[in-house]
Scaffold this motif. Structure first.
Motif, PDB file in Angstrom:
ATOM      1  N   GLY A 104       5.850   3.624   6.337  1.00 57.53           N
ATOM      2  CA  GLY A 104       5.991   5.069   6.112  1.00 57.53           C
ATOM      3  C   GLY A 104       7.305   5.377   5.422  1.00 57.53           C
ATOM      4  N   ALA A 105       8.367   4.642   5.777  1.00 56.83           N
ATOM      5  CA  ALA A 105       9.660   4.830   5.114  1.00 56.83           C
ATOM      6  C   ALA A 105       9.592   4.371   3.664  1.00 56.83           C
ATOM      7  CB  ALA A 105      10.751   4.071   5.865  1.00 56.83           C
ATOM      8  N   THR A 106       8.862   3.291   3.417  1.00 55.11           N
ATOM      9  CA  THR A 106       8.696   2.815   2.033  1.00 55.11           C
ATOM     10  C   THR A 106       7.970   3.858   1.206  1.00 55.11           C
ATOM     11  OG1 THR A 106       8.626   0.529   2.811  1.00 55.11           O
ATOM     12  CG2 THR A 106       7.745   0.958   0.620  1.00 55.11           C
ATOM     13  N   ALA A 107       6.918   4.435   1.773  1.00 54.28           N
ATOM     14  CA  ALA A 107       6.179   5.479   1.048  1.00 54.28           C
ATOM     15  C   ALA A 107       7.059   6.691   0.801  1.00 54.28           C
ATOM     16  CB  ALA A 107       4.944   5.885   1.852  1.00 54.28           C
ATOM     17  N   TYR A 108       7.863   7.039   1.793  1.00 55.93           N
ATOM     18  CA  TYR A 108       8.740   8.198   1.633  1.00 55.93           C
ATOM     19  C   TYR A 108       9.776   7.944   0.531  1.00 55.93           C
ATOM     20  CZ  TYR A 108      12.053  11.892   2.537  1.00 55.93           C
ATOM     21  OH  TYR A 108      12.878  12.970   2.383  1.00 55.93           O
ATOM     22  N   LEU A 109      10.390   6.755   0.556  1.00 57.41           N
ATOM     23  CA  LEU A 109      11.400   6.441  -0.460  1.00 57.41           C
ATOM     24  C   LEU A 109      10.805   6.399  -1.857  1.00 57.41           C
ATOM     25  CD1 LEU A 109      13.481   3.722   1.377  1.00 57.41           C
ATOM     26  CD2 LEU A 109      14.157   6.072   0.867  1.00 57.41           C
ATOM     27  N   ALA A 110       9.600   5.847  -1.964  1.00 54.64           N
ATOM     28  CA  ALA A 110       8.956   5.792  -3.281  1.00 54.64           C
ATOM     29  C   ALA A 110       8.503   7.169  -3.733  1.00 54.64           C
ATOM     30  CB  ALA A 110       7.769   4.844  -3.235  1.00 54.64           C
ATOM     31  N   GLY A 111       8.051   7.992  -2.794  1.00 52.53           N
ATOM     32  CA  GLY A 111       7.538   9.298  -3.170  1.00 52.53           C
ATOM     33  C   GLY A 111       8.583  10.392  -3.219  1.00 52.53           C
ATOM     34  N   PHE A 112       9.749  10.146  -2.655  1.00 48.46           N
ATOM     35  CA  PHE A 112      10.794  11.160  -2.621  1.00 48.46           C
ATOM     36  C   PHE A 112      11.200  11.538  -4.042  1.00 48.46           C
ATOM     37  CE2 PHE A 112      15.275  12.511  -2.072  1.00 48.46           C
ATOM     38  CZ  PHE A 112      15.022  13.628  -1.307  1.00 48.46           C
ATOM     39  N   ILE A 156       0.840  -1.201   0.000  1.00 48.95           N
ATOM     40  CA  ILE A 156       0.000   0.000   0.000  1.00 48.95           C
ATOM     41  C   ILE A 156       0.874   1.250   0.000  1.00 48.95           C
ATOM     42  CG2 ILE A 156      -1.638   1.333   1.389  1.00 48.95           C
ATOM     43  CD1 ILE A 156      -2.776  -1.346   2.364  1.00 48.95           C
ATOM     44  N   ALA A 157       1.893   1.239   0.831  1.00 45.32           N
ATOM     45  CA  ALA A 157       2.784   2.399   0.923  1.00 45.32           C
ATOM     46  C   ALA A 157       3.580   2.592  -0.363  1.00 45.32           C
ATOM     47  CB  ALA A 157       3.723   2.229   2.106  1.00 45.32           C
ATOM     48  N   ALA A 158       4.020   1.491  -0.968  1.00 42.92           N
ATOM     49  CA  ALA A 158       4.778   1.603  -2.220  1.00 42.92           C
ATOM     50  C   ALA A 158       3.903   2.149  -3.342  1.00 42.92           C
ATOM     51  CB  ALA A 158       5.341   0.241  -2.605  1.00 42.92           C
ATOM     52  N   ILE A 159       2.670   1.696  -3.405  1.00 44.24           N
ATOM     53  CA  ILE A 159       1.741   2.200  -4.433  1.00 44.24           C
ATOM     54  C   ILE A 159       1.475   3.682  -4.210  1.00 44.24           C
ATOM     55  CG2 ILE A 159      -0.639   2.063  -5.260  1.00 44.24           C
ATOM     56  CD1 ILE A 159      -0.485  -0.976  -4.660  1.00 44.24           C
ATOM     57  N   THR A 160       1.220   4.060  -2.954  1.00 48.55           N
ATOM     58  CA  THR A 160       0.949   5.466  -2.637  1.00 48.55           C
ATOM     59  C   THR A 160       2.161   6.343  -2.946  1.00 48.55           C
ATOM     60  OG1 THR A 160      -0.513   4.730  -0.869  1.00 48.55           O
ATOM     61  CG2 THR A 160       0.178   7.030  -0.832  1.00 48.55           C
ATOM     62  N   GLY A 161       3.333   5.889  -2.535  1.00 51.94           N
ATOM     63  CA  GLY A 161       4.543   6.668  -2.789  1.00 51.94           C
ATOM     64  C   GLY A 161       4.849   6.815  -4.264  1.00 51.94           C
ATOM     65  N   THR A 162       4.699   5.722  -5.008  1.00 50.32           N
ATOM     66  CA  THR A 162       4.959   5.787  -6.453  1.00 50.32           C
ATOM     67  C   THR A 162       3.942   6.689  -7.144  1.00 50.32           C
ATOM     68  OG1 THR A 162       5.845   3.553  -6.351  1.00 50.32           O
ATOM     69  CG2 THR A 162       5.287   4.391  -8.524  1.00 50.32           C
ATOM     70  N   PHE A 163       2.694   6.619  -6.715  1.00 51.55           N
ATOM     71  CA  PHE A 163       1.676   7.492  -7.295  1.00 51.55           C
ATOM     72  C   PHE A 163       2.012   8.961  -7.035  1.00 51.55           C
ATOM     73  CE2 PHE A 163      -2.272   9.907  -6.969  1.00 51.55           C
ATOM     74  CZ  PHE A 163      -2.788   9.704  -8.242  1.00 51.55           C
ATOM     75  N   MET A 164       2.415   9.276  -5.804  1.00 45.47           N
ATOM     76  CA  MET A 164       2.781  10.658  -5.487  1.00 45.47           C
ATOM     77  C   MET A 164       3.998  11.103  -6.304  1.00 45.47           C
ATOM     78  SD  MET A 164       0.805  12.170  -3.376  1.00 45.47           S
ATOM     79  CE  MET A 164      -0.666  11.357  -3.895  1.00 45.47           C
ATOM     80  N   ASN A 165       4.952  10.222  -6.470  1.00 43.07           N
ATOM     81  CA  ASN A 165       6.148  10.536  -7.252  1.00 43.07           C
ATOM     82  C   ASN A 165       5.770  10.845  -8.699  1.00 43.07           C
ATOM     83  OD1 ASN A 165       8.520  10.423  -8.829  1.00 43.07           O
ATOM     84  ND2 ASN A 165       9.508   9.159  -7.293  1.00 43.07           N
ATOM     85  N   ILE A 171      -0.376   6.323   5.622  1.00 38.32           N
ATOM     86  CA  ILE A 171      -0.804   6.089   7.009  1.00 38.32           C
ATOM     87  C   ILE A 171      -2.324   6.174   7.113  1.00 38.32           C
ATOM     88  CG2 ILE A 171      -0.766   7.057   9.342  1.00 38.32           C
ATOM     89  CD1 ILE A 171       2.195   7.696   8.858  1.00 38.32           C
ATOM     90  N   ALA A 172      -2.936   7.109   6.392  1.00 31.95           N
ATOM     91  CA  ALA A 172      -4.400   7.207   6.389  1.00 31.95           C
ATOM     92  C   ALA A 172      -5.027   5.941   5.796  1.00 31.95           C
ATOM     93  CB  ALA A 172      -4.841   8.439   5.604  1.00 31.95           C
TER      94      ALA A 172
END
Length: 183
Positions: free
Chosen positions: A48-56, A2-11, A34-35
């Motif tokens: 959260g770190a996975t989402a950050y790394l994907a979205g960074f 979920i976090a990887a998908i969210t982060g990649t989408f934001m990126n 997180i939501a």
């Protein structure tokens, strides 16, 4: 995932933003993931770190794009789940609650769950605590986990009864020894 998908989408959504906003996709990815974890009731703080790394917003993240979910996140998740299931099933059946016919809500008491399964009050209120009762339950129910739960409930009810008896005894002794004060 979920976090990887969210982060990649934001990126991908913010890949054309100016450099002054390079922090925004990572921050939004963490907050949104997180939501989503809260909505699905599956919190995992390291995600959260996975989402950050994907979205960074970095050249590597933009270059990898949607492949970030397939490598390295998906293989690592599959390996972790496989090892956890293997190790946890060596000594017990895990996860049991994923496959039960009864929905086990955290607000339900074991007695309420037992009533839904058809476990009678006589079984829970009986005073015998021998292995034959547990064996009969395993044969009748066909489920070692529910037999353990029934035995544990019986054991805890017995302990509760003993504690209440001790409490009444202490209260009786205290009322006999303490002087009464007239008001």
């Amino acid at each position: 995932m979920i976090a990887a998908i969210t982060g990649t989408f934001m990126n991908q959504a913010f890949k054309d933003t100016p450099d002054s906003l390079h922090w925004l996709p990572g921050a939004l990815a963490v907050g949104i993931s997180i939501a989503i974890m809260g909505i699905t009731n599956c919190y995992h703080p390291p995600a959260g770190a996975t989402a950050y790394l994907a979205g960074f917003y970095s050249s590597d993240a933009v270059r990898v794009g949607w492949w970030f979910m397939l490598y390295p996140i998906l293989p690592v998740a599959i390996i972790m789940i496989s090892v956890a299931l293997l190790l946890n099933n060596l000594a017990r059946v895990y996860p049991v609650y994923w496959f039960t016919a009864v929905h086990m809500s955290p607000t339900q008491s074991p007695e309420q769950i037992g009533q839904k399964e058809g476990v009678g009050e006589s079984r829970r209120s009986s005073n015998s605590n021998d292995a034959s009762e547990v064996d009969d339950h395993i044969e009748n129910e066909g489920d070692a986990e529910s037999a353990w739960i029934a035995a544990r409930i019986h054991e805890l009810e017995h302990e509760l009864h003993e504690l209440r008896a001790k409490q009444h005894q202490c209260e009786a002794e205290r009322s006999q020894t303490s002087p009464s004060h007239a008001v």
